[in-house]
Design a protein around this motif. Structure first.
Motif, short mmCIF file in Angstrom:
data_model
loop_
_atom_site.label_atom_id
_atom_site.label_comp_id
_atom_site.label_asym_id
_atom_site.label_seq_id
_atom_site.Cartn_x
_atom_site.Cartn_y
_atom_site.Cartn_z
N SER A 128 0.81 -1.22 0.00
CA SER A 128 0.00 0.00 0.00
C SER A 128 0.84 1.27 0.00
CB SER A 128 -0.94 0.01 1.21
OG SER A 128 -0.20 0.16 2.42
N ILE A 129 2.15 1.13 0.21
CA ILE A 129 3.03 2.30 0.25
C ILE A 129 3.26 2.80 -1.18
CG2 ILE A 129 5.32 3.15 0.85
CD1 ILE A 129 5.35 1.10 3.13
N GLU A 130 3.03 4.09 -1.39
CA GLU A 130 3.16 4.67 -2.73
C GLU A 130 4.42 5.51 -2.90
OE1 GLU A 130 -0.43 6.94 -3.16
OE2 GLU A 130 -1.54 5.23 -3.97
N LYS A 131 4.91 6.07 -1.80
CA LYS A 131 6.03 7.00 -1.91
C LYS A 131 6.80 7.05 -0.60
CE LYS A 131 6.94 11.91 -2.99
NZ LYS A 131 6.30 13.20 -3.34
N LEU A 133 11.55 7.76 -3.47
CA LEU A 133 11.17 6.56 -4.21
C LEU A 133 9.67 6.58 -4.39
CD1 LEU A 133 13.25 4.01 -2.08
CD2 LEU A 133 14.03 5.35 -4.04
N GLU A 134 9.21 6.29 -5.61
CA GLU A 134 7.77 6.34 -5.88
C GLU A 134 7.33 5.17 -6.75
OE1 GLU A 134 5.81 10.23 -6.73
OE2 GLU A 134 7.88 10.89 -7.08
N GLN A 135 6.07 4.77 -6.53
CA GLN A 135 5.44 3.84 -7.45
C GLN A 135 4.80 4.64 -8.58
OE1 GLN A 135 3.51 0.09 -6.65
NE2 GLN A 135 3.42 0.62 -4.47
N VAL A 136 5.21 4.37 -9.81
CA VAL A 136 4.69 5.10 -10.97
C VAL A 136 4.29 4.09 -12.04
CG1 VAL A 136 6.11 7.13 -10.48
CG2 VAL A 136 6.98 5.33 -11.98
#
Length: 208
Positions: free
Chosen positions: A69-72, A84-87
């Protein structure tokens, strides 16, 4: 030895917990303090009462997050700042492309899967070693002027959570102070918690 008291200090129970009574740990020998009779009761009571030290009884859970669930995550350590990011995956032509982890600050592209798993996995059950002792001088925690690291975590549809690693605990060189911004509790955490996130960009970078 277990003693239970009522609110006014009167004895409610007093007994001794012995060894387990079966190989499957489903029973335990006990004896009441005022009796010589040994009883066999259900349950592994040594797990309940024999925790060994005061810290084992404290609620030292700092946070629990599902890594997926962590996005950034933004990490500040000294002069280094890493985001760090989910893209969306540029190579995925689907209507809803899958997401991948990239380093966007500095802009370095895809990062190692094993590295991001270690970082996000730390927040699955982030537990402290103990609560910190109250210091007369709050600056001694090292949160304000020179924190060892600051970690900001963004979970889907939730507010950002900011965790601040402070100074090293004087009497225990392998532990650091930690608090979550906006909360009063000050914790002590092992050094490896800090080391698991204070990486250089190169340690996250995935060469193609």
């Amino acid at each position: 030895e277990v003693k239970m008291l009522s609110a006014d200090g009167k004895d409610q129970a007093h007994f001794f917990v012995g060894k387990n009574g079966s190989v499957d740990f489903m029973t335990t020998y006990i004896r009441k303090a005022d009796s010589d009779a040994v009883l066999l009761t259900n349950g592994y009571l040594k797990m309940v009462y024999g925790k060994g030290n005061a810290s084992a009884w404290k609620d030292l859970m700092i946070c629990e997050m599902e890594p997926e669930s962590i996005e950034k995550i933004t990490m500040k350590h000294g002069q280094e700042e890493i985001t760090l990011e989910q893209v969306p995956d540029d190579n995925d032509q689907a209507v809803e492309p899958k997401k991948v982890w990239k380093m966007t600050q500095p802009d370095r592209g895809l990062i190692q899967g094993s590295m991001i798993q270690r970082v996000t996995g730390m927040f699955r059950r982030l537990r402290a070693a103990d609560f910190a002792e109250q210091l007369d001088d709050q600056a001694g925690y090292g949160f304000e002027n020179s924190p060892s690291a600051t970690v900001t975590v963004k979970v889907a549809e939730e507010e950002e959570r900011v965790f601040i690693f402070g100074a090293q605990v004087d009497e225990k060189a392998n532990q650091y102070y930690l608090k979550e911004l906006g909360k009063d509790a000050v914790y002590i955490v092992p050094k490896y918690r800090l080391e698991s996130i204070t990486k250089t960009p190169d340690e996250f970078f995935e060469e193609k």
